[in-house]
Design a protein around this motif. Structure first.
Motif, mmCIF file in Angstrom:
data_model
loop_
_atom_site.group_PDB
_atom_site.id
_atom_site.type_symbol
_atom_site.label_atom_id
_atom_site.label_comp_id
_atom_site.label_asym_id
_atom_site.label_seq_id
_atom_site.Cartn_x
_atom_site.Cartn_y
_atom_site.Cartn_z
ATOM 1 N N GLY A 53 0.822 -1.207 0.000
ATOM 2 C CA GLY A 53 0.000 0.000 0.000
ATOM 3 C C GLY A 53 0.854 1.253 0.000
ATOM 4 O O GLY A 53 0.676 2.137 0.833
ATOM 5 N N LEU A 54 1.785 1.320 -0.940
ATOM 6 C CA LEU A 54 2.711 2.448 -1.033
ATOM 7 C C LEU A 54 2.170 3.538 -1.932
ATOM 8 O O LEU A 54 1.661 3.266 -3.021
ATOM 9 C CB LEU A 54 4.057 2.000 -1.604
ATOM 10 C CG LEU A 54 4.959 1.157 -0.724
ATOM 11 C CD1 LEU A 54 6.186 0.714 -1.505
ATOM 12 C CD2 LEU A 54 5.378 1.939 0.505
ATOM 13 N N ASP A 55 2.319 4.768 -1.496
ATOM 14 C CA ASP A 55 2.032 5.928 -2.326
ATOM 15 C C ASP A 55 3.213 6.106 -3.269
ATOM 16 O O ASP A 55 4.361 6.158 -2.820
ATOM 17 C CB ASP A 55 1.862 7.156 -1.430
ATOM 18 C CG ASP A 55 1.557 8.403 -2.225
ATOM 19 O OD1 ASP A 55 2.474 8.892 -2.925
ATOM 20 O OD2 ASP A 55 0.432 8.902 -2.122
ATOM 21 N N LYS A 56 2.954 6.186 -4.560
ATOM 22 C CA LYS A 56 4.051 6.271 -5.539
ATOM 23 C C LYS A 56 4.836 7.570 -5.442
ATOM 24 O O LYS A 56 6.003 7.610 -5.809
ATOM 25 C CB LYS A 56 3.541 6.061 -6.962
ATOM 26 C CG LYS A 56 2.685 7.172 -7.505
ATOM 27 C CD LYS A 56 2.198 6.853 -8.906
ATOM 28 C CE LYS A 56 1.378 7.977 -9.457
ATOM 29 N NZ LYS A 56 2.108 8.839 -10.330
ATOM 30 N N GLU A 57 4.218 8.611 -4.930
ATOM 31 C CA GLU A 57 4.896 9.904 -4.818
ATOM 32 C C GLU A 57 5.791 9.971 -3.579
ATOM 33 O O GLU A 57 6.943 10.374 -3.656
ATOM 34 C CB GLU A 57 3.872 11.044 -4.782
ATOM 35 C CG GLU A 57 2.940 11.100 -5.989
ATOM 36 C CD GLU A 57 3.653 11.251 -7.320
ATOM 37 O OE1 GLU A 57 4.723 11.876 -7.368
ATOM 38 O OE2 GLU A 57 3.129 10.717 -8.317
ATOM 39 N N THR A 58 5.238 9.580 -2.446
ATOM 40 C CA THR A 58 5.990 9.700 -1.187
ATOM 41 C C THR A 58 6.872 8.484 -0.916
ATOM 42 O O THR A 58 7.767 8.540 -0.084
ATOM 43 C CB THR A 58 5.033 9.873 0.008
ATOM 44 O OG1 THR A 58 4.266 8.669 0.178
ATOM 45 C CG2 THR A 58 4.126 11.078 -0.178
ATOM 46 N N LYS A 59 6.575 7.375 -1.598
ATOM 47 C CA LYS A 59 7.278 6.110 -1.391
ATOM 48 C C LYS A 59 7.107 5.597 0.037
ATOM 49 O O LYS A 59 7.939 4.860 0.546
ATOM 50 C CB LYS A 59 8.757 6.230 -1.765
ATOM 51 C CG LYS A 59 8.957 6.607 -3.222
ATOM 52 C CD LYS A 59 10.425 6.829 -3.533
ATOM 53 C CE LYS A 59 10.683 7.225 -4.951
ATOM 54 N NZ LYS A 59 10.046 8.418 -5.432
ATOM 55 N N GLN A 60 6.024 6.005 0.673
ATOM 56 C CA GLN A 60 5.693 5.588 2.027
ATOM 57 C C GLN A 60 4.339 4.878 2.013
ATOM 58 O O GLN A 60 3.525 5.077 1.113
ATOM 59 C CB GLN A 60 5.610 6.804 2.961
ATOM 60 C CG GLN A 60 6.902 7.590 3.089
ATOM 61 C CD GLN A 60 8.030 6.755 3.681
ATOM 62 O OE1 GLN A 60 7.843 6.065 4.675
ATOM 63 N NE2 GLN A 60 9.197 6.817 3.057
ATOM 64 N N LEU A 61 4.109 4.054 3.027
ATOM 65 C CA LEU A 61 2.808 3.414 3.163
ATOM 66 C C LEU A 61 1.744 4.481 3.383
ATOM 67 O O LEU A 61 1.993 5.477 4.055
ATOM 68 C CB LEU A 61 2.821 2.446 4.344
ATOM 69 C CG LEU A 61 3.700 1.209 4.170
ATOM 70 C CD1 LEU A 61 3.874 0.496 5.494
ATOM 71 C CD2 LEU A 61 3.124 0.276 3.120
ATOM 72 N N VAL A 62 0.578 4.272 2.788
ATOM 73 C CA VAL A 62 -0.506 5.231 2.972
ATOM 74 C C VAL A 62 -0.932 5.247 4.432
ATOM 75 O O VAL A 62 -0.816 4.252 5.147
ATOM 76 C CB VAL A 62 -1.714 4.928 2.057
ATOM 77 C CG1 VAL A 62 -1.345 5.108 0.595
ATOM 78 C CG2 VAL A 62 -2.269 3.546 2.306
ATOM 79 N N VAL A 63 -1.418 6.384 4.857
ATOM 80 C CA VAL A 63 -1.853 6.572 6.242
ATOM 81 C C VAL A 63 -3.167 5.832 6.453
ATOM 82 O O VAL A 63 -4.037 5.814 5.584
ATOM 83 C CB VAL A 63 -2.011 8.080 6.544
ATOM 84 C CG1 VAL A 63 -2.540 8.288 7.955
ATOM 85 C CG2 VAL A 63 -0.685 8.794 6.345
ATOM 86 N N GLY A 64 -3.307 5.246 7.608
ATOM 87 C CA GLY A 64 -4.518 4.517 7.945
ATOM 88 C C GLY A 64 -4.172 3.096 8.326
ATOM 89 O O GLY A 64 -3.042 2.801 8.719
ATOM 90 N N GLY A 65 -5.122 2.235 8.170
ATOM 91 C CA GLY A 65 -4.930 0.845 8.549
ATOM 92 C C GLY A 65 -4.969 -0.099 7.372
ATOM 93 O O GLY A 65 -4.624 0.258 6.237
ATOM 94 N N ALA A 66 -5.438 -1.300 7.635
ATOM 95 C CA ALA A 66 -5.455 -2.353 6.619
ATOM 96 C C ALA A 66 -6.341 -1.990 5.422
ATOM 97 O O ALA A 66 -6.001 -2.320 4.284
ATOM 98 C CB ALA A 66 -5.912 -3.672 7.236
ATOM 99 N N ALA A 67 -7.451 -1.311 5.650
ATOM 100 C CA ALA A 67 -8.339 -0.941 4.540
ATOM 101 C C ALA A 67 -7.631 -0.010 3.568
ATOM 102 O O ALA A 67 -7.640 -0.233 2.351
ATOM 103 C CB ALA A 67 -9.618 -0.286 5.061
ATOM 104 N N GLU A 68 -7.001 1.030 4.088
ATOM 105 C CA GLU A 68 -6.314 2.007 3.229
ATOM 106 C C GLU A 68 -5.130 1.367 2.503
ATOM 107 O O GLU A 68 -4.918 1.623 1.319
ATOM 108 C CB GLU A 68 -5.846 3.199 4.075
ATOM 109 C CG GLU A 68 -6.976 4.058 4.616
ATOM 110 C CD GLU A 68 -7.648 3.497 5.871
ATOM 111 O OE1 GLU A 68 -8.636 4.106 6.299
ATOM 112 O OE2 GLU A 68 -7.196 2.460 6.412
#
Length: 139
Positions: A38-53
């Motif tokens: 669940g990585l954001d391609k811009e930030t290269k970080q996992l998206v904020v939130g939990g398992a759903a996000e």
């Protein structure tokens, strides 16, 4: 013996790999998609939130990777879902059903001790390219 072409797939529409691997590899008419986080391609970080996000974003990364390989979710034959906590099974399924609405692929879902970047979810797939006819066999 005929030569087999192996196509290495890389798309800027999905998050880049976090280790030395390709987003997908196509051999003949089969696409092997590496585990999508669940990585954001811009930030290269996992998206904020939990398992759903994270599931939602992992599926989006999967979709664009399949498209880059000349395939799509309707041509997936097998998904493997890795979760950090199997208690998130229902949450992951809720997001999964938004993408896979019929003619479901074969699937496994397993709890693992740890995922890259401490992700909560990772999804890998095997799909086909080209024209695919689906038949349902039941008894």
């Amino acid at each position: 013996m005929a030569e087999i072409i192996r196509k290495l797939i890389s798309t800027s529409k999905a998050a880049k790999p976090v280790a030395p691997y390709n987003q997908a590899v196509v051999v003949d008419r089969t696409v092997y998609v590496s585990g999508c986080l669940g990585l954001d391609k811009e930030t290269k970080q996992l998206v904020v939130g939990g398992a759903a996000e994270q599931t939602r974003q992992a599926l989006q990364n999967l979709i664009v990777t399949l498209e880059a390989a000349g395939s799509g979710v309707d041509k997936i034959i097998k998904n493997t879902i890795f979760v950090k906590d199997l208690n998130d099974f229902g949450t992951v399924n809720d997001e999964y059903k938004k993408v896979f609405t019929s003619h479901f692929p074969a699937r496994s879902c397993v709890q693992v001790a740890r995922l890259p970047m401490d992700a909560l979810v990772e999804i890998e797939s095997i799909a086909l390219t080209g024209k695919v006819k689906t038949e349902t066999i039941s008894d």
